[in-house]
Scaffold this motif. Structure first.
Motif, PDB file in Angstrom:
ATOM      1  N   ARG A  74       0.765  -1.082   0.159  1.00 26.24           N
ATOM      2  CA  ARG A  74      -0.076   0.207  -0.084  1.00 26.24           C
ATOM      3  C   ARG A  74       0.921   1.318   0.212  1.00 26.24           C
ATOM      4  N   ALA A  75       2.036   1.208   0.690  1.00 24.95           N
ATOM      5  CA  ALA A  75       2.989   2.535   0.912  1.00 24.95           C
ATOM      6  C   ALA A  75       3.456   2.575  -0.386  1.00 24.95           C
ATOM      7  N   ILE A  76       3.952   1.670  -1.293  1.00 24.59           N
ATOM      8  CA  ILE A  76       4.461   1.741  -2.634  1.00 24.59           C
ATOM      9  C   ILE A  76       3.408   2.489  -3.541  1.00 24.59           C
ATOM     10  N   ALA A  77       2.031   1.984  -3.452  1.00 18.16           N
ATOM     11  CA  ALA A  77       1.056   2.692  -4.145  1.00 18.16           C
ATOM     12  C   ALA A  77       0.696   3.902  -3.845  1.00 18.16           C
TER      13      ALA A  77
ATOM     14  N   LEU B 147       3.922   1.610   8.196  1.00 14.74           N
ATOM     15  CA  LEU B 147       3.186   2.766   8.942  1.00 14.74           C
ATOM     16  C   LEU B 147       2.693   3.559   7.790  1.00 14.74           C
ATOM     17  N   LEU B 148       3.101   3.896   6.740  1.00 12.94           N
ATOM     18  CA  LEU B 148       2.576   4.495   5.680  1.00 12.94           C
ATOM     19  C   LEU B 148       1.609   3.905   5.018  1.00 12.94           C
ATOM     20  N   GLY B 149       1.586   2.599   4.736  1.00 12.36           N
ATOM     21  CA  GLY B 149       0.655   1.911   4.297  1.00 12.36           C
ATOM     22  C   GLY B 149      -0.678   1.929   4.945  1.00 12.36           C
ATOM     23  N   ARG B 150      -0.632   1.814   6.346  1.00 12.40           N
ATOM     24  CA  ARG B 150      -1.674   1.970   7.138  1.00 12.40           C
ATOM     25  C   ARG B 150      -2.566   3.125   7.046  1.00 12.40           C
ATOM     26  N   VAL B 151      -1.885   4.100   6.914  1.00 12.48           N
ATOM     27  CA  VAL B 151      -2.525   5.395   6.725  1.00 12.48           C
ATOM     28  C   VAL B 151      -2.785   5.839   5.493  1.00 12.48           C
ATOM     29  N   SER B 152      -2.507   5.077   4.380  1.00 15.08           N
ATOM     30  CA  SER B 152      -2.558   5.471   2.940  1.00 15.08           C
ATOM     31  C   SER B 152      -3.889   5.751   2.577  1.00 15.08           C
TER      32      SER B 152
ATOM     33  N   LEU C 128      -6.746  10.638   0.595  1.00 17.80           N
ATOM     34  CA  LEU C 128      -7.892  11.579   0.662  1.00 17.80           C
ATOM     35  C   LEU C 128      -7.539  13.269   0.687  1.00 17.80           C
ATOM     36  N   TRP C 129      -6.635  13.263   1.609  1.00 16.78           N
ATOM     37  CA  TRP C 129      -6.284  14.505   1.951  1.00 16.78           C
ATOM     38  C   TRP C 129      -4.917  15.144   1.240  1.00 16.78           C
ATOM     39  N   HIS C 130      -4.349  14.484   0.342  1.00 20.14           N
ATOM     40  CA  HIS C 130      -3.011  15.040  -0.128  1.00 20.14           C
ATOM     41  C   HIS C 130      -2.924  15.947  -1.015  1.00 20.14           C
ATOM     42  N   LEU C 131      -4.192  16.131  -1.574  1.00 20.65           N
ATOM     43  CA  LEU C 131      -4.375  17.314  -2.623  1.00 20.65           C
ATOM     44  C   LEU C 131      -4.758  18.671  -2.005  1.00 20.65           C
ATOM     45  N   VAL C 132      -5.169  18.699  -0.553  1.00 23.24           N
ATOM     46  CA  VAL C 132      -5.568  19.762   0.032  1.00 23.24           C
ATOM     47  C   VAL C 132      -4.328  20.956   0.177  1.00 23.24           C
ATOM     48  N   PRO C 133      -3.241  20.446   0.739  1.00 27.08           N
ATOM     49  CA  PRO C 133      -2.085  21.378   0.831  1.00 27.08           C
ATOM     50  C   PRO C 133      -1.829  21.984  -0.514  1.00 27.08           C
TER      51      PRO C 133
ATOM     52  N   THR D 109      -3.031 -14.564   6.312  1.00 30.01           N
ATOM     53  CA  THR D 109      -2.696 -13.147   5.951  1.00 30.01           C
ATOM     54  C   THR D 109      -3.852 -12.346   5.950  1.00 30.01           C
ATOM     55  N   THR D 110      -4.683 -12.793   5.231  1.00 27.67           N
ATOM     56  CA  THR D 110      -6.022 -11.648   5.154  1.00 27.67           C
ATOM     57  C   THR D 110      -6.989 -11.562   6.403  1.00 27.67           C
ATOM     58  N   ALA D 111      -6.640 -12.522   7.509  1.00 31.57           N
ATOM     59  CA  ALA D 111      -7.432 -12.239   8.803  1.00 31.57           C
ATOM     60  C   ALA D 111      -7.297 -11.366   9.617  1.00 31.57           C
ATOM     61  N   THR D 112      -6.018 -10.717   9.481  1.00 30.05           N
ATOM     62  CA  THR D 112      -5.752  -9.493  10.318  1.00 30.05           C
ATOM     63  C   THR D 112      -5.791  -8.455   9.176  1.00 30.05           C
ATOM     64  N   ALA D 113      -5.618  -8.507   8.079  1.00 28.70           N
ATOM     65  CA  ALA D 113      -5.604  -7.259   7.240  1.00 28.70           C
ATOM     66  C   ALA D 113      -6.935  -6.404   6.906  1.00 28.70           C
ATOM     67  N   PRO D 114      -6.893  -5.172   6.831  1.00 30.48           N
ATOM     68  CA  PRO D 114      -8.210  -4.423   6.964  1.00 30.48           C
ATOM     69  C   PRO D 114      -8.898  -4.887   5.483  1.00 30.48           C
ATOM     70  N   GLU D 115     -10.082  -4.952   5.575  1.00 34.89           N
ATOM     71  CA  GLU D 115     -10.950  -5.212   4.652  1.00 34.89           C
ATOM     72  C   GLU D 115     -10.632  -4.173   3.487  1.00 34.89           C
ATOM     73  N   GLY D 116     -10.379  -4.565   2.381  1.00 28.98           N
ATOM     74  CA  GLY D 116     -10.181  -3.985   1.216  1.00 28.98           C
ATOM     75  C   GLY D 116      -8.655  -3.187   1.358  1.00 28.98           C
ATOM     76  N   SER D 117      -8.252  -2.570   0.284  1.00 26.14           N
ATOM     77  CA  SER D 117      -7.074  -1.881   0.258  1.00 26.14           C
ATOM     78  C   SER D 117      -6.863  -0.328  -0.165  1.00 26.14           C
ATOM     79  N   HIS D 118      -8.053  -0.093  -0.352  1.00 26.01           N
ATOM     80  CA  HIS D 118      -8.036   1.377  -0.865  1.00 26.01           C
ATOM     81  C   HIS D 118      -7.240   2.349  -0.172  1.00 26.01           C
ATOM     82  N   PRO D 119      -6.507   3.030  -0.710  1.00 26.86           N
ATOM     83  CA  PRO D 119      -5.635   4.281   0.021  1.00 26.86           C
ATOM     84  C   PRO D 119      -6.556   4.945   1.098  1.00 26.86           C
TER      85      PRO D 119
END
Length: 390
Positions: A19-22, A294-299, A304-309, A380-390
């Protein structure tokens, strides 16, 4: 054949690393490409997210063995999707609309509010012809609209197939054929329709779905290759993504449609699937480093917010040198992302956890030292958030 596994924490960190790479790719095209001759292909970060989303959602849905009715399972899934995605989205719409009004953007207050309303609709259903260029802080919500088409249709098809005894392997074959058909149907359209429209993107999501079903089939792939070859394969997939991000063509031109789209899709599948199986590989370890995870978790909040600044801290409005604006912009993005994740994501993620009665012991969490590849994917998916959208 068995596969040696690391801890579940490490395996979730690996997916977070992808997710972080994305999200770094998306940020590079929006933040850096306007000022540098590099990163024109950073938009393919969205492609990576779509593949990973299809993989994770399908793994989670197929694992469910509850005897509840289809309507109940389907409704529960959609409610979780709303709870996962909409609090942060609504926060963006409200804050950005207020900022546009206070800072005297070209849009009026009513115009800004109208853009926010269109963005919220767009995030739930694809609206062809919507002028994304005018929605200065909301245009990127188009990707959520594609996700929602997937959320509304795919669970019904998967539940229907499983209820009739269709195996994961057979469904994987049907799914990859459907993905190829959607890609071919989308090719003759305009570059804008191919990139933003639901056909090619649904095909990309379905590729991730097929990969998950393949891994969950009764005879999952073994990928028995030498350790050095594993490293070569993973490095090749990662290099393909990075090369396209740095030097790829505009997303609306034919090279992306005929080369970039399939290249990034295949490379993403390779990283998601093979990296999940080949835990302990050095390349996999790169994705598991704490800062990247960490970057992937908050992706999602960062997306959503990166265009605001970029819109608020313009040189014309403030008159500050570009390096100073860039530093302030990065700091503002960090603050907005952290606040969104802490107050608009985490509380709703925690709300999904089942509550224990007073005095009740938590269920034990077991992870055998060795397991099959199919179990690897489920773990792997048991503890991963549902979906992976940033």
């Amino acid at each position: 054949m068995t596969t040696q596994l690391g801890s579940r924490t490490d395996r979730v960190q690996y997916l977070d690393g992808i997710r972080a790479i994305a999200i770094l790719a998306v940020i590079s095209v929006h933040w850096a490409h306007p000022y540098l001759p590099y990163f024109p292909g950073g938009y393919v970060g969205v492609d990576i997210f779509f593949v990973l989303s299809g993989f994770l959602i399908t793994s989670i849905l197929w694992r469910g063995t509850t005897p509840a009715s289809l309507a109940f399972r389907y409704g529960t899934f959609l409610k979780r999707r709303v709870r996962r995605l909409y609090p942060a989205l609504i926060g963006l719409l409200a804050v950005a609309t207020l900022a546009m009004a206070v800072l005297n953007f070209p849009q009026s207050v009513s115009g800004a509010a109208g853009d926010a309303l269109l963005a919220s609709v767009q995030a739930g259903t694809f609206v062809k012809g919507l002028d994304l260029t005018q929605m200065v802080m909301f245009g990127h919500t188009w990707s959520l609209s594609v996700e929602w088409i997937f959320y509304l249709l795919w669970p019904l098809g998967l539940y229907w197939a499983r209820g009739r005894g269709v195996s994961a392997g057979r469904l994987a074959v049907v799914t990859i054929a459907l993905a190829a058909a959607l890609y071919i149907v989308a090719l003759p359209g305009t570059g804008e329709w191919f990139y933003y429209g639901p056909f090619a993107r649904s095909g990309q999501l379905l590729v991730g779905c097929a990969a998950a079903l393949w891994m969950l089939s009764a005879r999952p792939p073994r990928f028995a290759v030498a350790p050095w070859l594993r490293t070569v394969i993973l490095l090749t997939a990662l290099a393909a993504l990075l090369v396209w991000v740095l030097w790829g063509s505009n997303e609306k031109l034919p090279p992306y449609r005929f080369l970039g789209f399939p290249l990034v899709t295949v490379a993403s599948v390779a990283l998601v699937v093979l990296g999940s199986v080949w835990h302990g590989n050095r390349v996999v370890g790169l994705f598991e480093v704490a800062p990247l995870a960490l970057l992937g978790r908050v992706s999602y909040s960062l997306y959503l917010w990166h265009l605001v600044p970029m819109q608020v801290l313009s040189h014309e409005r403030l008159g500050l040198p570009m390096p100073v604006l860039a530093a302030i912009g990065v700091a503002l993005a960090v603050v907005l992302t952290a606040l969104s994740y802490r107050f608009l994501e985490v509380p709703f993620l925690r709300a999904r956890a089942p509550k224990r009665r007073s005095g009740q012991r938590p269920a034990p969490r077991l992870l055998p030292a060795e397991t099959t590849t199919a179990t690897t994917t489920a773990t792997t998916t048991a503890t991963a958030p549902e979906g992976s959208h940033p």
